[in-house]
Motif scaffolding. Structure first.
Motif, PDB file in Angstrom:
ATOM      1  N   PHE A 165       4.612  18.793 -12.389  1.00 26.01           N
ATOM      2  CA  PHE A 165       4.701  18.430 -10.971  1.00 26.01           C
ATOM      3  C   PHE A 165       3.583  17.463 -10.586  1.00 26.01           C
ATOM      4  O   PHE A 165       3.816  16.481  -9.870  1.00 26.01           O
ATOM      5  N   LEU A 166       2.369  17.718 -11.063  1.00 23.95           N
ATOM      6  CA  LEU A 166       1.241  16.834 -10.762  1.00 23.95           C
ATOM      7  C   LEU A 166       1.478  15.439 -11.344  1.00 23.95           C
ATOM      8  O   LEU A 166       1.231  14.427 -10.672  1.00 23.95           O
ATOM      9  N   ALA A 167       1.960  15.366 -12.596  1.00 21.90           N
ATOM     10  CA  ALA A 167       2.218  14.069 -13.216  1.00 21.90           C
ATOM     11  C   ALA A 167       3.304  13.307 -12.455  1.00 21.90           C
ATOM     12  O   ALA A 167       3.188  12.095 -12.236  1.00 21.90           O
ATOM     13  N   SER A 168       4.342  14.017 -12.033  1.00 19.04           N
ATOM     14  CA  SER A 168       5.431  13.365 -11.304  1.00 19.04           C
ATOM     15  C   SER A 168       4.952  12.845  -9.955  1.00 19.04           C
ATOM     16  O   SER A 168       5.285  11.725  -9.561  1.00 19.04           O
ATOM     17  N   CYS A 169       4.166  13.638  -9.241  1.00 17.86           N
ATOM     18  CA  CYS A 169       3.640  13.204  -7.944  1.00 17.86           C
ATOM     19  C   CYS A 169       2.641  12.061  -8.100  1.00 17.86           C
ATOM     20  O   CYS A 169       2.551  11.191  -7.228  1.00 17.86           O
ATOM     21  N   THR A 170       1.886  12.066  -9.197  1.00 19.87           N
ATOM     22  CA  THR A 170       0.960  10.955  -9.453  1.00 19.87           C
ATOM     23  C   THR A 170       1.724   9.643  -9.635  1.00 19.87           C
ATOM     24  O   THR A 170       1.347   8.607  -9.078  1.00 19.87           O
ATOM     25  N   ALA A 171       2.819   9.699 -10.397  1.00 17.70           N
ATOM     26  CA  ALA A 171       3.649   8.512 -10.567  1.00 17.70           C
ATOM     27  C   ALA A 171       4.245   8.063  -9.241  1.00 17.70           C
ATOM     28  O   ALA A 171       4.303   6.862  -8.939  1.00 17.70           O
ATOM     29  N   LEU A 172       4.664   9.030  -8.427  1.00 19.93           N
ATOM     30  CA  LEU A 172       5.227   8.705  -7.121  1.00 19.93           C
ATOM     31  C   LEU A 172       4.174   8.080  -6.207  1.00 19.93           C
ATOM     32  O   LEU A 172       4.469   7.142  -5.446  1.00 19.93           O
ATOM     33  N   MET A 173       2.958   8.594  -6.278  1.00 19.51           N
ATOM     34  CA  MET A 173       1.876   8.049  -5.454  1.00 19.51           C
ATOM     35  C   MET A 173       1.574   6.593  -5.823  1.00 19.51           C
ATOM     36  O   MET A 173       1.442   5.726  -4.942  1.00 19.51           O
ATOM     37  N   LEU A 174       1.502   6.300  -7.128  1.00 19.90           N
ATOM     38  CA  LEU A 174       1.270   4.924  -7.568  1.00 19.90           C
ATOM     39  C   LEU A 174       2.432   4.024  -7.163  1.00 19.90           C
ATOM     40  O   LEU A 174       2.237   2.876  -6.745  1.00 19.90           O
ATOM     41  N   TYR A 175       3.644   4.553  -7.278  1.00 22.71           N
ATOM     42  CA  TYR A 175       4.830   3.797  -6.878  1.00 22.71           C
ATOM     43  C   TYR A 175       4.813   3.524  -5.378  1.00 22.71           C
ATOM     44  O   TYR A 175       5.181   2.436  -4.919  1.00 22.71           O
ATOM     45  N   SER A 176       4.355   4.493  -4.592  1.00 21.92           N
ATOM     46  CA  SER A 176       4.272   4.320  -3.147  1.00 21.92           C
ATOM     47  C   SER A 176       3.307   3.205  -2.773  1.00 21.92           C
ATOM     48  O   SER A 176       3.576   2.399  -1.875  1.00 21.92           O
ATOM     49  N   PHE A 177       2.168   3.133  -3.466  1.00 16.66           N
ATOM     50  CA  PHE A 177       1.231   2.031  -3.231  1.00 16.66           C
ATOM     51  C   PHE A 177       1.896   0.687  -3.555  1.00 16.66           C
ATOM     52  O   PHE A 177       1.718  -0.304  -2.827  1.00 16.66           O
ATOM     53  N   ALA A 178       2.657   0.663  -4.649  1.00 20.06           N
ATOM     54  CA  ALA A 178       3.327  -0.576  -5.033  1.00 20.06           C
ATOM     55  C   ALA A 178       4.360  -0.992  -3.993  1.00 20.06           C
ATOM     56  O   ALA A 178       4.480  -2.177  -3.653  1.00 20.06           O
ATOM     57  N   VAL A 179       5.095  -0.011  -3.455  1.00 18.73           N
ATOM     58  CA  VAL A 179       6.099  -0.307  -2.426  1.00 18.73           C
ATOM     59  C   VAL A 179       5.434  -0.791  -1.146  1.00 18.73           C
ATOM     60  O   VAL A 179       5.968  -1.639  -0.432  1.00 18.73           O
ATOM     61  N   ALA A 180       4.254  -0.257  -0.829  1.00 16.92           N
ATOM     62  CA  ALA A 180       3.530  -0.721   0.354  1.00 16.92           C
ATOM     63  C   ALA A 180       3.158  -2.195   0.226  1.00 16.92           C
ATOM     64  O   ALA A 180       3.120  -2.927   1.221  1.00 16.92           O
ATOM     65  N   ILE A 181       2.918  -2.636  -1.006  1.00 12.10           N
ATOM     66  CA  ILE A 181       2.583  -4.049  -1.246  1.00 12.10           C
ATOM     67  C   ILE A 181       3.837  -4.905  -1.283  1.00 12.10           C
ATOM     68  O   ILE A 181       3.885  -5.994  -0.703  1.00 12.10           O
ATOM     69  N   ASP A 182       4.877  -4.395  -1.976  1.00 14.00           N
ATOM     70  CA  ASP A 182       6.139  -5.139  -2.100  1.00 14.00           C
ATOM     71  C   ASP A 182       7.294  -4.208  -1.750  1.00 14.00           C
ATOM     72  O   ASP A 182       7.760  -3.451  -2.601  1.00 14.00           O
ATOM     73  N   PRO A 183       7.785  -4.214  -0.512  1.00 19.48           N
ATOM     74  CA  PRO A 183       8.848  -3.291  -0.087  1.00 19.48           C
ATOM     75  C   PRO A 183      10.127  -3.397  -0.903  1.00 19.48           C
ATOM     76  O   PRO A 183      10.903  -2.451  -0.965  1.00 19.48           O
ATOM     77  N   ALA A 184      10.362  -4.529  -1.547  1.00 17.48           N
ATOM     78  CA  ALA A 184      11.585  -4.693  -2.335  1.00 17.48           C
ATOM     79  C   ALA A 184      11.638  -3.750  -3.533  1.00 17.48           C
ATOM     80  O   ALA A 184      12.695  -3.542  -4.123  1.00 17.48           O
ATOM     81  N   LEU A 185      10.499  -3.147  -3.896  1.00 18.71           N
ATOM     82  CA  LEU A 185      10.457  -2.225  -5.029  1.00 18.71           C
ATOM     83  C   LEU A 185      10.993  -0.840  -4.678  1.00 18.71           C
ATOM     84  O   LEU A 185      11.227  -0.025  -5.571  1.00 18.71           O
ATOM     85  N   SER A 186      11.181  -0.563  -3.407  1.00 13.32           N
ATOM     86  CA  SER A 186      11.616   0.771  -2.989  1.00 13.32           C
ATOM     87  C   SER A 186      13.010   1.090  -3.500  1.00 13.32           C
ATOM     88  O   SER A 186      13.871   0.227  -3.622  1.00 13.32           O
ATOM     89  N   LEU A 187      13.227   2.365  -3.806  1.00 11.21           N
ATOM     90  CA  LEU A 187      14.551   2.842  -4.182  1.00 11.21           C
ATOM     91  C   LEU A 187      15.410   3.129  -2.963  1.00 11.21           C
ATOM     92  O   LEU A 187      16.585   3.470  -3.105  1.00 11.21           O
ATOM     93  N   LYS A 188      14.806   3.030  -1.775  1.00 16.69           N
ATOM     94  CA  LYS A 188      15.539   3.283  -0.538  1.00 16.69           C
ATOM     95  C   LYS A 188      15.258   2.168   0.461  1.00 16.69           C
ATOM     96  O   LYS A 188      14.550   2.354   1.445  1.00 16.69           O
TER      97      LYS A 188
END
Length: 424
Positions: free
Chosen positions: A128-151
């Protein structure tokens, strides 16, 4: 000599098969924890092989295990939801649909039984921690480039995809990040006491990453309200009084500095007052104002059937019966199937009986996590977080928050019981 060697190999193979018999169910639970922050469908499919693997465990003591309050109360709440379908006036599809969110609680007794006997709960927490860590890094990336979002289509309240919502929604994301950040505090403090400063710094940096995402990218107001309470809980339980007071002062100062530094955080706090004014003065739909209206109407429904409620799945029909013209009054014209409060949801459907079972369940699970250890801290954190956030949502029955509760209580509960057994 050859015969003895063959016999040793046979015994070794049997031991490996026997060990795999207990590791395999734990792997599937870890897979469920890994998928939870990202997908609902994947989690549902992962449940099937776990249930099959669970059936091959040694289940001779399982019936007796179910008689304990920590296992019996989740079953009782689901049973009440099932019986509540009999006196509900809602259409049968709505009754059956309303039973589903409660049914996940039946998994808690199975997880407690499994992880009380076989020590692989750490895999679940790590996944769970590893999955949330990946999600957190992905969230930072989406904040920079919204086109990366899955939604890309996502829009919840004031938040757009530009805010860094990668999957799901900002409420679930904040719930997961807050849980991980606070769960990491325990190993950080423990490692510092052991003099392992490098490992402590690694976990502290990870916790800081979760908090930074909540402060500068996106956070729900529910998490914003509950986070300080959970921090205070840890300080009171695991720090000396003087240290706790110093930590509280430092946290207060840090909160002020972050409030000044983060425009996003200031906007989130300001929205409390803006929502209230929007609903009270203009009768417009808003996060806070709508909740107050839902609660007001729900209290009226409870007064009409206080003992056993209106039945499972009745909430939407009740709101429909008192709704006004939405064009004339958008706020009072809303029709919902969720009053955004766990207690009111139980009371409307099952009356006082449902509320008593709900609170007995929470209290029994709180008592389960009295004691030291990472498992007890995680379990206590999950229960308290669920109780607090359920003031503003039906988080015991919601998908992500509800499964966090099921996994947290089930896995940590089994580990805490095993630790108490070893100590005694």
């Amino acid at each position: 000599m050859t015969g003895a060697t063959n016999e040793q190999r046979r015994v070794s193979w049997l031991a490996a098969i026997w060990a795999a018999r207990y590791r395999t169910p734990a792997r599937f639970v870890a897979l469920i924890a890994l998928l939870l922050p990202w997908t609902t469908t994947g989690l549902t499919f992962a449940l099937i092989p776990w249930l099959i693997a669970f059936a091959f465990l040694d289940l001779r003591a399982f019936p007796r295990s179910l008689l304990r309050p920590i296992c019996l109360l989740p079953i009782a709440l689901v049973a009440l939801a099932g019986l509540g379908m009999l006196w509900s006036d809602a259409p049968w599809p709505e009754r059956i649909h309303a039973l589903g969110p409660a049914a996940k609680l039946l998994v808690i007794p199975l997880l407690i039984y499994q992880f009380e006997r076989w020590p692989y709960g750490g895999w679940v927490f790590a996944a769970f921690l590893a999955s949330c860590t990946a999600l957190m890094l992905y969230s930072f990336a989406v904040a920079i480039d919204p086109a990366l979002s899955l939604k890309l289509y996502l829009s919840r309240g004031p938040y757009k995809v530009e805010s860094g919502i990668a999957v799901r929604n900002y409420i679930d994301q904040s719930q997961e990040f807050a849980l991980c950040a606070l769960a990491l505090v325990y190993p950080v403090v423990s490692l510092l006491r052991q003099g392992r400063s490098r490992s402590a710094a690694l976990f502290a940096g990870l916790a800081a990453g979760f908090l930074a995402n909540m402060i500068f990218v996106v956070v729900s107001r529910t998490a914003l309200v509950t986070l300080p309470i959970l921090v205070l809980l840890f300080a009171l339980l695991h720090l000396r009084l003087r240290t706790a007071l110093l930590a509280a002062g430092a946290m207060g100062l840090l909160a002020v500095l972050l409030f000044v530094a983060s425009p996003h955080l200031r906007m989130t706090v300001a929205k409390f007052q803006a929502d209230y004014e929007m609903s009270v003065q203009d009768s417009q739909v808003s996060g806070m104002g709508s909740r107050l209206e839902y609660w007001r109407k729900s209290l009226g429904f409870i007064a009409d059937a206080p003992l056993i409620g209106h039945g499972t799945g009745s909430i939407r029909a009740l709101f429909t019966s008192v709704a006004v013209d939405a064009e004339m009054d958008p706020l009072r014209g809303e029709i919902v199937s969720n009053p955004h409060n766990q207690t009111l949801s139980a009371a409307v459907q099952w009356g006082v009986v449902g509320v008593l079972i709900l609170y007995a369940l929470w209290l029994a699970h709180l008592a389960l996590f009295r004691g030291e250890g990472l498992a007890s801290w995680i379990g206590l954190l999950v229960v308290v977080q669920n109780m607090l956030t359920s003031l503003f949502n039906t988080h015991l029955f919601d998908f992500t928050a509800g499964w966090i509760y099921v996994l947290g209580v089930g896995v940590a509960g089994g580990m805490a019981l095993a630790a108490k057994r070893r100590q005694s």
